[in-house]
Design a protein around this motif. Structure first.
Motif, mmCIF file in Angstrom:
data_model
loop_
_atom_site.group_PDB
_atom_site.id
_atom_site.type_symbol
_atom_site.label_atom_id
_atom_site.label_comp_id
_atom_site.label_asym_id
_atom_site.label_seq_id
_atom_site.Cartn_x
_atom_site.Cartn_y
_atom_site.Cartn_z
ATOM 1 N N LYS A 1 0.833 -1.212 0.000
ATOM 2 C CA LYS A 1 0.000 0.000 0.000
ATOM 3 C C LYS A 1 0.866 1.260 0.000
ATOM 4 C CE LYS A 1 -4.022 -2.033 2.294
ATOM 5 N NZ LYS A 1 -4.791 -2.110 3.571
ATOM 6 N N GLU B 1 2.233 1.749 -3.468
ATOM 7 C CA GLU B 1 1.196 2.220 -4.385
ATOM 8 C C GLU B 1 0.818 3.676 -4.104
ATOM 9 O OE1 GLU B 1 -1.013 -1.932 -5.648
ATOM 10 O OE2 GLU B 1 -1.698 -0.935 -3.830
ATOM 11 N N LYS B 2 0.874 4.064 -2.834
ATOM 12 C CA LYS B 2 0.610 5.462 -2.479
ATOM 13 C C LYS B 2 1.719 6.362 -3.018
ATOM 14 C CE LYS B 2 -0.259 8.493 1.472
ATOM 15 N NZ LYS B 2 -0.349 8.583 2.960
ATOM 16 N N ALA C 1 3.575 -0.858 -14.181
ATOM 17 C CA ALA C 1 4.377 -0.010 -13.285
ATOM 18 C C ALA C 1 5.156 -0.869 -12.295
ATOM 19 C CB ALA C 1 3.471 0.960 -12.539
ATOM 20 N N THR D 1 1.688 -5.184 -12.148
ATOM 21 C CA THR D 1 1.208 -4.311 -13.212
ATOM 22 C C THR D 1 2.410 -3.836 -14.037
ATOM 23 O OG1 THR D 1 1.444 -2.340 -11.832
ATOM 24 C CG2 THR D 1 -0.687 -3.500 -11.745
ATOM 25 N N LEU E 1 3.608 5.753 -5.609
ATOM 26 C CA LEU E 1 3.564 5.753 -7.064
ATOM 27 C C LEU E 1 2.252 6.326 -7.606
ATOM 28 C CD1 LEU E 1 5.561 4.695 -9.245
ATOM 29 C CD2 LEU E 1 4.230 2.588 -9.305
ATOM 30 N N ALA E 2 1.231 6.367 -6.746
ATOM 31 C CA ALA E 2 -0.113 6.852 -7.131
ATOM 32 C C ALA E 2 -0.764 5.965 -8.198
ATOM 33 C CB ALA E 2 -0.058 8.298 -7.605
ATOM 34 N N GLN E 3 -0.419 4.676 -8.157
ATOM 35 C CA GLN E 3 -1.076 3.693 -9.029
ATOM 36 C C GLN E 3 -0.765 2.285 -8.524
ATOM 37 O OE1 GLN E 3 0.745 3.135 -13.049
ATOM 38 N NE2 GLN E 3 2.012 4.911 -12.473
ATOM 39 N N PRO E 4 -1.571 1.302 -8.915
ATOM 40 C CA PRO E 4 -1.353 -0.066 -8.424
ATOM 41 C C PRO E 4 -0.050 -0.659 -8.931
ATOM 42 C CG PRO E 4 -3.549 0.177 -9.380
ATOM 43 C CD PRO E 4 -2.784 1.399 -9.753
ATOM 44 N N VAL E 5 0.556 -1.513 -8.111
ATOM 45 C CA VAL E 5 1.746 -2.249 -8.541
ATOM 46 C C VAL E 5 1.450 -3.745 -8.673
ATOM 47 C CG1 VAL E 5 3.361 -0.593 -7.558
ATOM 48 C CG2 VAL E 5 2.581 -2.513 -6.148
#
Length: 295
Positions: A40, A43-44, A62, A60, A46-50
């Motif tokens: 989490k 992902e926060k 990313a 993903t 990066l501002a997108q799911p991994v």
């Protein structure tokens, strides 16, 4: 933007490698909750799911890029730190290379012999079609790749190794059984051939280029082994496209014959590797280049 927390990317790497949050927690000696929090946090940042949260979990696009970065950093640390820090121990260096099966069956291992004998290297060879090996390099799964692609991917360099020449061959008895009236569209349709897998377009290219024939119209065995290609040809089962350097002895002895001496298929091969290599990684690159070019 602040750099990534490599502890979180390490956690992502373990989840992908082991196939679950639970196993990753056991491997890292932390709670499953801590594993979830690290993902989490990543992902926060990066501002997108991994991760694609399925069974097993999958990175993903990313996430794959982050894993590629992490694996490069980890390998470079292994390779460089012992040379600049006397307190850092020289442990084994795990090196992964993506190669096509024909290079592995012929020249690649001899090129690495000296490096492997004089360094603590743990080799991991991933075999893929030469048109798809770059995917392994792009994802960070390997440090180098042998490919037919000439364009480097970001962060990597490309060096031309040379042409691997493919001959269309069969045993003499196979030739007399299927091609006694010569090689033509009509005789090729009835003669069994061999392809490596569903991504192997070499035979298709050969037939299209010289006979305007599609592999959809021929009998073809799918065999994922370069050595088996030679055995199939020697045992009268099929005709094959095989690198000349793999069958020089069989050609010399007459056990295999070049059934289309006027037509060969040269395949350009390139060595793709990470930029800024040093130490053993650079030794490997130089050894591969030297040996390939002598052939």
């Amino acid at each position: 933007m602040k750099g990534p927390d490599y502890r979180c990317i390490e956690t992502l790497d373990e989840i992908i490698r082991l196939g679950s949050f639970e196993r990753a927690a056991e491997e890292l000696c932390v709670s499953q909750s801590a594993v979830s929090q690290r993902i989490k946090q990543l992902e926060k940042w990066l501002a997108q799911p991994v991760l694609v949260r399925e069974q097993p979990p999958k990175a993903t696009d990313a996430g794959e890029k982050l894993l590629g970065l992490y694996r490069r950093v980890k390998l470079l640390e292994q390779d460089i730190l012992p040379d600049i820090n006397s307190d850092a121990s020289r442990d084994k260096l795990s090196v992964s290379i993506a190669t096509n099966a024909d290079s592995l069956a012929t020249w690649l291992l001899p090129s690495l012999q000296q490096v492997l004998m004089t360094n603590k290297v743990e080799l991991n060879l991933l075999v893929e079609d030469e048109g798809r090996t770059l995917e392994k390099l792009r994802s960070g799964e390997v440090t180098a790749a042998i490919s037919t692609e000439s364009q480097p991917i970001p962060g990597c360099d490309t060096i031309f190794l040379g042409n691997m020449e493919y001959l269309c061959v069969s045993s003499p008895s196979f030739y007399h059984r299927y091609f006694s009236s010569g090689i033509s569209k009509e005789t090729l349709v009835s003669a069994p051939a061999v392809v490596f897998d569903q991504y192997d377009y070499m035979h298709e290219k050969f037939l299209q280029q010289y006979f305007q024939l599609s592999t959809n119209h021929i009998i073809k065995h799918v065999v994922r082994s370069s050595e088996a290609f030679v055995k199939l040809a020697l045992t009268d089962i099929a005709y094959c496209l095989i690198p000349r350097i793999q069958i020089e002895e069989q050609l010399r002895e007459g056990r295999l014959i070049n059934i289309t001496p006027e037509f060969t298929l040269p395949q350009k091969l390139y060595w793709h590797h990470w930029q800024l290599e040093s130490g053993v990684l650079n030794e490997i690159t130089q050894a591969v280049i030297r040996h390939a070019r002598t052939l």
